[in-house]
Write a protein that holds these residues in place. Structure first.
Motif, PDB file in Angstrom:
ATOM      1  N   ARG A  26       0.560  -1.427  -0.291  1.00 44.59           N
ATOM      2  CA  ARG A  26       0.345  -0.043  -0.206  1.00 44.59           C
ATOM      3  C   ARG A  26       0.882   1.262  -0.379  1.00 44.59           C
ATOM      4  N   GLU A  27       2.172   1.584   0.860  1.00 44.71           N
ATOM      5  CA  GLU A  27       2.601   2.075   0.691  1.00 44.71           C
ATOM      6  C   GLU A  27       3.237   2.811  -0.919  1.00 44.71           C
ATOM      7  N   LYS A  28       4.285   1.541  -1.120  1.00 42.85           N
ATOM      8  CA  LYS A  28       4.563   1.467  -2.815  1.00 42.85           C
ATOM      9  C   LYS A  28       3.813   2.098  -3.459  1.00 42.85           C
ATOM     10  N   GLN A  29       2.244   1.915  -3.742  1.00 47.56           N
ATOM     11  CA  GLN A  29       1.161   2.663  -4.176  1.00 47.56           C
ATOM     12  C   GLN A  29       0.699   3.794  -4.577  1.00 47.56           C
ATOM     13  N   TYR A  30       0.705   3.993  -2.580  1.00 49.38           N
ATOM     14  CA  TYR A  30       0.177   5.792  -2.739  1.00 49.38           C
ATOM     15  C   TYR A  30       1.825   6.461  -2.720  1.00 49.38           C
ATOM     16  N   SER A  31       2.646   5.954  -2.365  1.00 50.87           N
ATOM     17  CA  SER A  31       3.842   7.107  -3.270  1.00 50.87           C
ATOM     18  C   SER A  31       4.646   7.019  -4.506  1.00 50.87           C
ATOM     19  N   GLN A  32       4.006   6.481  -5.196  1.00 50.00           N
ATOM     20  CA  GLN A  32       4.028   6.343  -6.962  1.00 50.00           C
ATOM     21  C   GLN A  32       3.136   7.223  -6.857  1.00 50.00           C
ATOM     22  N   LEU A  71       0.898   8.152   4.465  1.00 50.55           N
ATOM     23  CA  LEU A  71       1.550   7.282   4.307  1.00 50.55           C
ATOM     24  C   LEU A  71       1.001   5.912   5.153  1.00 50.55           C
ATOM     25  N   PRO A  72       0.771   4.833   4.925  1.00 52.21           N
ATOM     26  CA  PRO A  72       0.342   3.837   5.051  1.00 52.21           C
ATOM     27  C   PRO A  72       1.641   3.148   6.752  1.00 52.21           C
ATOM     28  N   LEU A  73       2.720   3.888   6.126  1.00 48.21           N
ATOM     29  CA  LEU A  73       4.021   3.408   7.282  1.00 48.21           C
ATOM     30  C   LEU A  73       4.228   4.451   8.040  1.00 48.21           C
ATOM     31  N   PHE A  74       3.356   5.332   8.159  1.00 41.13           N
ATOM     32  CA  PHE A  74       3.344   6.379   9.029  1.00 41.13           C
ATOM     33  C   PHE A  74       4.074   6.343  10.586  1.00 41.13           C
ATOM     34  N   PRO A  75       3.037   5.333  10.883  1.00 38.39           N
ATOM     35  CA  PRO A  75       3.087   5.003  12.381  1.00 38.39           C
ATOM     36  C   PRO A  75       4.209   4.025  12.990  1.00 38.39           C
ATOM     37  N   TYR A  76       5.161   4.212  11.403  1.00 41.89           N
ATOM     38  CA  TYR A  76       6.167   2.943  11.891  1.00 41.89           C
ATOM     39  C   TYR A  76       7.545   4.264  11.500  1.00 41.89           C
ATOM     40  N   MET A  77       7.188   5.541  11.251  1.00 46.08           N
ATOM     41  CA  MET A  77       8.361   6.901  10.749  1.00 46.08           C
ATOM     42  C   MET A  77       8.962   7.756  11.889  1.00 46.08           C
ATOM     43  N   ASP A  78       9.593   7.155  11.863  1.00 53.12           N
ATOM     44  CA  ASP A  78      11.154   8.905  12.252  1.00 53.12           C
ATOM     45  C   ASP A  78      10.892   9.938  11.256  1.00 53.12           C
TER      46      ASP A  78
END
Length: 91
Positions: A26-32, A71-78
């Motif tokens: 999902r992150e890849k699709q959103y970022s692209q 971003l789907p990875l947002f909760p796991y990002m700094d």
């Protein structure tokens, strides 16, 4: 407005592999989609790390915040954000 955004991903080691794979897809699709729309014109991987340095071209701080928090990875990002402006010596 241009922003340099540095993102470091910290997926929990105990996250099930299939959950991580779904989030990454999902992150890849959103970022692209954002790249195709011109909002995310540059992205570079930092060698040897689960980290990237990106340039975003957005209307304002709020738009950047909304895009990043989506971003789907947002909760796991700094995330570190630096506002940019054109350098007077640039050609």
């Amino acid at each position: 407005m241009l922003f340099m955004v540095e993102m470091t991903v910290n997926i929990p080691h105990d996250m099930p592999a299939e959950v991580a794979a779904d989030i990454k897809a999902r992150e890849k699709q959103y970022s692209q989609d954002l790249q195709r729309a011109g909002k995310w014109p540059h992205i570079w991987r930092v060698v040897g790390q689960y980290r990237n340095v990106s340039i975003f071209d957005v209307q304002d701080n709020e738009e950047l915040h909304n895009l990043l928090s989506g971003l789907p990875l947002f909760p796991y990002m700094d995330i570190q954000v630096t506002a940019l402006c054109r350098h007077p010596s640039a050609i």
